[in-house]
Write a protein that holds these residues in place. Structure first.
Motif, PDB file in Angstrom:
ATOM      1  N   HIS A 175       0.771  -1.319   0.002  1.00 27.46           N
ATOM      2  CA  HIS A 175      -0.045   0.042  -0.021  1.00 27.46           C
ATOM      3  C   HIS A 175       0.642   1.317   0.037  1.00 27.46           C
ATOM      4  O   HIS A 175       0.774   2.388   0.510  1.00 27.46           O
ATOM      5  N   THR A 176       1.963   1.141  -0.532  1.00 26.42           N
ATOM      6  CA  THR A 176       2.949   2.251  -0.827  1.00 26.42           C
ATOM      7  C   THR A 176       3.188   2.432  -2.167  1.00 26.42           C
ATOM      8  O   THR A 176       2.884   1.371  -3.019  1.00 26.42           O
ATOM      9  N   ALA A 177       4.138   3.403  -2.817  1.00 21.40           N
ATOM     10  CA  ALA A 177       4.639   3.213  -3.877  1.00 21.40           C
ATOM     11  C   ALA A 177       5.732   2.386  -3.777  1.00 21.40           C
ATOM     12  O   ALA A 177       6.412   2.057  -2.871  1.00 21.40           O
ATOM     13  N   ARG A 178       6.032   1.855  -5.166  1.00 20.06           N
ATOM     14  CA  ARG A 178       7.013   0.764  -5.099  1.00 20.06           C
ATOM     15  C   ARG A 178       7.978   0.659  -6.455  1.00 20.06           C
ATOM     16  O   ARG A 178       7.072   0.930  -7.571  1.00 20.06           O
ATOM     17  N   LEU A 179       9.039   0.176  -6.598  1.00 17.32           N
ATOM     18  CA  LEU A 179       9.784   0.231  -7.557  1.00 17.32           C
ATOM     19  C   LEU A 179       9.979  -1.363  -7.721  1.00 17.32           C
ATOM     20  O   LEU A 179      10.530  -2.023  -6.862  1.00 17.32           O
ATOM     21  N   ILE A 180       9.354  -2.241  -8.651  1.00 20.79           N
ATOM     22  CA  ILE A 180       9.260  -3.515  -8.697  1.00 20.79           C
ATOM     23  C   ILE A 180      10.521  -3.950  -9.706  1.00 20.79           C
ATOM     24  O   ILE A 180      10.403  -3.566 -10.802  1.00 20.79           O
ATOM     25  N   VAL A 181      11.589  -4.466  -8.982  1.00 20.87           N
ATOM     26  CA  VAL A 181      12.662  -4.983  -9.854  1.00 20.87           C
ATOM     27  C   VAL A 181      12.672  -6.588 -10.348  1.00 20.87           C
ATOM     28  O   VAL A 181      12.681  -7.422  -9.368  1.00 20.87           O
ATOM     29  N   THR A 214      13.989  -5.643 -15.329  1.00 23.88           N
ATOM     30  CA  THR A 214      13.211  -4.899 -15.490  1.00 23.88           C
ATOM     31  C   THR A 214      12.828  -3.927 -14.274  1.00 23.88           C
ATOM     32  O   THR A 214      12.922  -4.529 -13.198  1.00 23.88           O
ATOM     33  N   SER A 215      12.659  -2.673 -14.235  1.00 22.67           N
ATOM     34  CA  SER A 215      12.345  -1.906 -13.022  1.00 22.67           C
ATOM     35  C   SER A 215      11.014  -1.086 -13.533  1.00 22.67           C
ATOM     36  O   SER A 215      10.945  -0.340 -14.306  1.00 22.67           O
ATOM     37  N   ASP A 216      10.047  -1.244 -12.607  1.00 21.71           N
ATOM     38  CA  ASP A 216       8.736  -0.905 -12.831  1.00 21.71           C
ATOM     39  C   ASP A 216       8.018  -0.125 -11.719  1.00 21.71           C
ATOM     40  O   ASP A 216       8.263  -0.599 -10.231  1.00 21.71           O
ATOM     41  N   LEU A 217       7.614   1.000 -11.887  1.00 23.06           N
ATOM     42  CA  LEU A 217       7.129   1.949 -10.900  1.00 23.06           C
ATOM     43  C   LEU A 217       5.490   2.122 -10.747  1.00 23.06           C
ATOM     44  O   LEU A 217       5.173   2.484 -11.395  1.00 23.06           O
ATOM     45  N   VAL A 218       5.235   1.939  -9.548  1.00 20.91           N
ATOM     46  CA  VAL A 218       3.736   2.198  -9.264  1.00 20.91           C
ATOM     47  C   VAL A 218       3.628   2.794  -8.080  1.00 20.91           C
ATOM     48  O   VAL A 218       4.367   2.756  -6.989  1.00 20.91           O
ATOM     49  N   TYR A 232       0.221   2.431 -12.499  1.00 19.04           N
ATOM     50  CA  TYR A 232       1.423   2.176 -12.943  1.00 19.04           C
ATOM     51  C   TYR A 232       2.058   3.180 -13.924  1.00 19.04           C
ATOM     52  O   TYR A 232       1.199   3.639 -14.712  1.00 19.04           O
ATOM     53  N   LEU A 233       3.307   3.534 -13.580  1.00 17.97           N
ATOM     54  CA  LEU A 233       3.711   4.838 -14.150  1.00 17.97           C
ATOM     55  C   LEU A 233       4.755   4.887 -15.245  1.00 17.97           C
ATOM     56  O   LEU A 233       5.220   5.546 -15.814  1.00 17.97           O
ATOM     57  N   GLY A 234       5.358   3.430 -15.245  1.00 19.02           N
ATOM     58  CA  GLY A 234       6.507   3.184 -16.320  1.00 19.02           C
ATOM     59  C   GLY A 234       7.621   2.569 -15.573  1.00 19.02           C
ATOM     60  O   GLY A 234       7.212   2.028 -14.404  1.00 19.02           O
ATOM     61  N   GLY A 235       8.636   2.386 -16.469  1.00 16.85           N
ATOM     62  CA  GLY A 235       9.883   1.491 -16.004  1.00 16.85           C
ATOM     63  C   GLY A 235      10.767   1.617 -16.842  1.00 16.85           C
ATOM     64  O   GLY A 235      10.976   2.243 -18.154  1.00 16.85           O
ATOM     65  N   ASN A 236      11.851   0.959 -16.605  1.00 17.12           N
ATOM     66  CA  ASN A 236      13.354   0.755 -17.451  1.00 17.12           C
ATOM     67  C   ASN A 236      13.604  -0.629 -17.732  1.00 17.12           C
ATOM     68  O   ASN A 236      12.857  -1.927 -16.956  1.00 17.12           O
ATOM     69  N   ILE A 237      14.305  -0.925 -18.843  1.00 19.91           N
ATOM     70  CA  ILE A 237      14.446  -2.340 -19.074  1.00 19.91           C
ATOM     71  C   ILE A 237      16.025  -2.187 -19.208  1.00 19.91           C
ATOM     72  O   ILE A 237      16.722  -1.316 -20.094  1.00 19.91           O
ATOM     73  N   SER A 238      16.977  -3.019 -18.788  1.00 20.47           N
ATOM     74  CA  SER A 238      18.571  -3.226 -19.009  1.00 20.47           C
ATOM     75  C   SER A 238      18.859  -4.412 -18.905  1.00 20.47           C
ATOM     76  O   SER A 238      17.874  -5.352 -18.615  1.00 20.47           O
ATOM     77  N   PRO A 239      20.038  -4.942 -19.481  1.00 19.13           N
ATOM     78  CA  PRO A 239      20.487  -6.053 -19.616  1.00 19.13           C
ATOM     79  C   PRO A 239      20.717  -6.834 -18.101  1.00 19.13           C
ATOM     80  O   PRO A 239      21.101  -6.305 -17.220  1.00 19.13           O
ATOM     81  N   GLY A 240      20.409  -8.088 -18.151  1.00 21.53           N
ATOM     82  CA  GLY A 240      20.553  -8.921 -16.942  1.00 21.53           C
ATOM     83  C   GLY A 240      21.970  -9.335 -16.712  1.00 21.53           C
ATOM     84  O   GLY A 240      22.659  -8.806 -17.588  1.00 21.53           O
ATOM     85  N   VAL A 241      22.241  -9.794 -15.401  1.00 22.28           N
ATOM     86  CA  VAL A 241      23.683 -10.111 -15.148  1.00 22.28           C
ATOM     87  C   VAL A 241      24.326 -11.206 -16.207  1.00 22.28           C
ATOM     88  O   VAL A 241      25.591 -10.731 -16.654  1.00 22.28           O
ATOM     89  N   SER A 242      23.749 -12.287 -16.540  1.00 21.30           N
ATOM     90  CA  SER A 242      24.566 -13.086 -17.444  1.00 21.30           C
ATOM     91  C   SER A 242      24.653 -12.327 -18.833  1.00 21.30           C
ATOM     92  O   SER A 242      25.701 -12.773 -19.409  1.00 21.30           O
TER      93      SER A 242
END
Length: 248
Positions: A115-121, A128-132, A138-148
């Motif tokens: 019940h708070t704002a959250r950054l879902i990784v 993927t990092s998604d902001l709610v 849902y406000l949007g997010g980012n995508i970047s390469p994973g570890v491997s």
């Protein structure tokens, strides 16, 4: 008193299938993993566990009519995650038709639980990092390469850098080429997430960092901020979406 509804949720990825059975909101058994396209194994779960509804999301492979017809003839509701159908959250995303199903499910998995704002990784093949916000928008997010992907690309796109395996990164900086690569490719993901979180928390003061995905346990020890670890968030979100579909 009616018995709880048993739902089968299926997440089809690039390299395999994850499936789980929920009794209402409760995960019944450990998550099952199958090779991509092994729908006969999924059918075994349907038959043996008394499943009443199925939802699947996929980036690569869908069940053939052989399976969907069999399930539907048995009176089982079969659904696919469909962006055009009602979702349990509102969205400001401009291109919902291209928003990844795994990202949609991860967001849905936090609705009604946080019940708070959250950054879902979601730390998987990509991060993927998604902001709610706290109102479940849902406000949007980012995508970047994973570890491997990062470790492999540094090896493949240079002449002499070796391919290193994920593992324990020691000290604060790498003291060998292998450790430098490991810090950059693995711990660097943490630095990236913390940097984004630090900017967003200036706007969303109650922001919570939520971590899920196959590489979550690999990254968790290196965070310097509080993290809510949420295994199987995508599967839980699919179950939440399925409940929305059935109730509608």
């Amino acid at each position: 008193m009616s018995s709880p509804s048993r739902n089968l949720v299926v997440d089809v990825g690039n390299s395999g299938i994850k499936a789980a059975v929920f009794s209402d909101d409760d995960l019944m058994l450990p998550v099952s993993r199958f090779r991509t396209g092994d729908w006969s194994a999924i059918d075994g779960m349907v038959t043996n566990l008394g499943v009443r509804n199925i939802i699947y999301s996929t980036v690569a492979n869908v069940p053939s009519e052989r399976w969907t017809d069999t399930w539907e003839k048995a009176g089982i509701g079969v659904y696919t995650l469909d962006r055009s159908k009602p979702l349990p959250f509102q969205s400001d995303y401009r291109t919902m038709d291209t928003l990844g199903q795994d990202r949609i499910a991860a967001v849905a998995g936090t609705v009604g639980r946080l019940h708070t704002a959250r950054l879902i990784v979601d730390a998987g093949s990509c991060v993927t990092s998604d902001l709610v916000d706290r109102r479940d928008r849902y406000l949007g997010g980012n995508i970047s390469p994973g570890v491997s992907m990062r470790l492999r690309s540094m090896h493949e796109f240079t002449a002499r850098l070796p391919l290193v395996e994920t593992g324990a990164a020691v000290d604060t900086v790498g003291r060998s080429t292998e450790q430098a690569l490991l810090h950059g490719g693995q711990v660097g993901v943490v630095y990236e997430i913390e940097g984004l979180f630090g900017r967003l928390v200036n706007v969303h003061r109650d922001l919570q960092l939520v971590l899920t995905g196959g590489d979550a346990s690999l990254l968790l020890p290196y965070f310097s901020i509080d993290v809510l670890s949420y295994p199987n968030l995508v599967l839980r979100g699919l179950n939440q979406i399925l409940s929305t579909y059935v109730n509608k």
